[in-house]
Design a protein around this motif. Sequence first.
Motif, PDB file in Angstrom:
ATOM      1  N   ILE A  81       0.910  -1.347   0.062  1.00 39.15           N
ATOM      2  CA  ILE A  81      -0.089  -0.294   0.097  1.00 39.15           C
ATOM      3  C   ILE A  81       0.853   1.320   0.047  1.00 39.15           C
ATOM      4  O   ILE A  81       0.454   2.215  -0.457  1.00 39.15           O
ATOM      5  CB  ILE A  81      -1.125   0.206   1.297  1.00 39.15           C
ATOM      6  N   LEU A  85       0.612   3.819  -3.136  1.00 44.34           N
ATOM      7  CA  LEU A  85       0.451   5.396  -2.703  1.00 44.34           C
ATOM      8  C   LEU A  85       1.510   6.194  -3.767  1.00 44.34           C
ATOM      9  O   LEU A  85       1.163   7.122  -4.233  1.00 44.34           O
ATOM     10  CB  LEU A  85       0.432   5.760  -1.586  1.00 44.34           C
ATOM     11  N   GLY A  88       0.691   5.658  -7.350  1.00 41.17           N
ATOM     12  CA  GLY A  88      -0.450   6.272  -7.667  1.00 41.17           C
ATOM     13  C   GLY A  88      -0.282   7.766  -7.791  1.00 41.17           C
ATOM     14  O   GLY A  88      -0.777   8.402  -8.793  1.00 41.17           O
ATOM     15  N   ASN A 150      -2.365  -2.024  -7.827  1.00 42.08           N
ATOM     16  CA  ASN A 150      -3.194  -1.243  -6.973  1.00 42.08           C
ATOM     17  C   ASN A 150      -2.740   0.429  -7.082  1.00 42.08           C
ATOM     18  O   ASN A 150      -3.500   1.283  -6.928  1.00 42.08           O
ATOM     19  CB  ASN A 150      -3.314  -1.480  -5.598  1.00 42.08           C
ATOM     20  N   GLY A 151      -1.526   0.518  -7.596  1.00 45.70           N
ATOM     21  CA  GLY A 151      -1.052   1.861  -7.676  1.00 45.70           C
ATOM     22  C   GLY A 151      -1.423   2.489  -8.995  1.00 45.70           C
ATOM     23  O   GLY A 151      -1.996   3.513  -8.988  1.00 45.70           O
ATOM     24  N   ILE A 154      -5.076   3.563  -7.702  1.00 39.84           N
ATOM     25  CA  ILE A 154      -4.857   4.814  -7.128  1.00 39.84           C
ATOM     26  C   ILE A 154      -4.670   5.983  -7.927  1.00 39.84           C
ATOM     27  O   ILE A 154      -4.958   7.244  -7.857  1.00 39.84           O
ATOM     28  CB  ILE A 154      -3.871   4.899  -6.126  1.00 39.84           C
ATOM     29  N   LEU A 157      -7.755   7.087  -9.312  1.00 38.09           N
ATOM     30  CA  LEU A 157      -8.565   7.757  -7.927  1.00 38.09           C
ATOM     31  C   LEU A 157      -8.054   9.271  -8.053  1.00 38.09           C
ATOM     32  O   LEU A 157      -8.828  10.196  -7.689  1.00 38.09           O
ATOM     33  CB  LEU A 157      -8.335   7.145  -6.631  1.00 38.09           C
ATOM     34  N   MET A 196     -10.159  11.516  -1.306  1.00 41.17           N
ATOM     35  CA  MET A 196      -9.869  10.063  -1.640  1.00 41.17           C
ATOM     36  C   MET A 196      -9.761   9.281  -0.526  1.00 41.17           C
ATOM     37  O   MET A 196      -9.557   7.950  -0.655  1.00 41.17           O
ATOM     38  CB  MET A 196      -8.756   9.987  -2.416  1.00 41.17           C
ATOM     39  N   LEU A 200      -9.180   5.090  -0.593  1.00 40.23           N
ATOM     40  CA  LEU A 200      -7.757   4.616  -0.417  1.00 40.23           C
ATOM     41  C   LEU A 200      -7.691   3.452   0.769  1.00 40.23           C
ATOM     42  O   LEU A 200      -7.146   2.441   0.406  1.00 40.23           O
ATOM     43  CB  LEU A 200      -6.627   5.739   0.021  1.00 40.23           C
ATOM     44  N   GLN A 203      -9.320   0.372  -0.663  1.00 44.06           N
ATOM     45  CA  GLN A 203      -8.307  -0.217  -1.458  1.00 44.06           C
ATOM     46  C   GLN A 203      -7.466  -1.151  -0.881  1.00 44.06           C
ATOM     47  O   GLN A 203      -6.975  -2.213  -1.216  1.00 44.06           O
ATOM     48  CB  GLN A 203      -7.629   0.811  -2.209  1.00 44.06           C
ATOM     49  N   GLY A 276     -15.131   4.080  -2.272  1.00 41.67           N
ATOM     50  CA  GLY A 276     -14.679   3.186  -3.309  1.00 41.67           C
ATOM     51  C   GLY A 276     -15.642   2.179  -3.861  1.00 41.67           C
ATOM     52  O   GLY A 276     -16.696   1.850  -3.155  1.00 41.67           O
TER      53      GLY A 276
END
Length: 300
Positions: A81, A85, A88, A150-151, A154, A157, A196, A200, A203, A276
């Motif tokens: 994560i 971050l 992202g 996941n990046g 994000i 997002l 966000m 987040l 996520q 989300g």
Amino acid sequence: MSTQQSVLFDAPGPRARRVIMIGNVVGGIVVLGVAALVLLALGRKGQLDADLWTSLFTADAWQYYFIPGLQNTLRAAGFAIVGALVFGLVFGTGRLSQLRAVRVVSGIVVEFFRAVPVLLMMIFFYLLLGFNKVDDAPFLAVVFALVLYNGSVIAELVRSGVGNLPKGQGEAGLAIGLTPSQTLRSIQLPQALIAMLPALVSQLVVVLKDSALGQIITYNELLRAAQLFGVGNGNILQSLVLAAVIFIVINWLLTLVARWLSRFLSGRTAGATTTGPGIGNPTVVAGGPAEDAPAEAAAR
């Protein structure tokens, strides 16, 4: 400050409410009936015997299997994560750049890693790192795959968060002499990040669930630990049920945090706060004179 709400359908009347209630009751009865049949079948096969379940709650089970597996799951999720971050923010901001080349490259990177399955990336990195004899290859493969996927989410997002801000925010920044990039960094991006936050946190649920795919590449996370314990003690079904319960509890707590953040932050940004995908999407859109308050604060 005004609140706009989109109505998807009319409120159900008395007859519709009765139909819905009857449907819910019938659905509940069907679910209970199926659950009863499953329990009966498991009972006939001896899967409900007490000794198969009590072994899950011994000190050895938790000391050598479930706690280390949970620690590895949280370890991979934590690193993933943080990396996601950073990834992202970099590529999400890149997609908002004034330079066309930066926008194009960022868009290609984000769309590519959003499209590639997480498991495929895990296997690729596992083979690549293993071929080069890198230590702790399974852990690194899990983290790299989760960061890239996941990046990319994000990054979207970030882009959508800035896009959902009222136009007055950007216009106010330009009006007080800021350049477009300064307006993005000083006014729009901070507000988008606040909006966000619930998404987040949501996520994190995806990261935790996807970390279980690491058991395919021999990463000793919670699911693999449960499988190993179950195979060794002849109660693999019971071990997997316990692992599922642990995942459900953690993800449920994260969901509660996301919903609380969505309500708490809804009045603290000119953008929309959302929890989300898959967790509900309460939205608050602010308008009126308060829209330019963040820009005026940045000017001061």
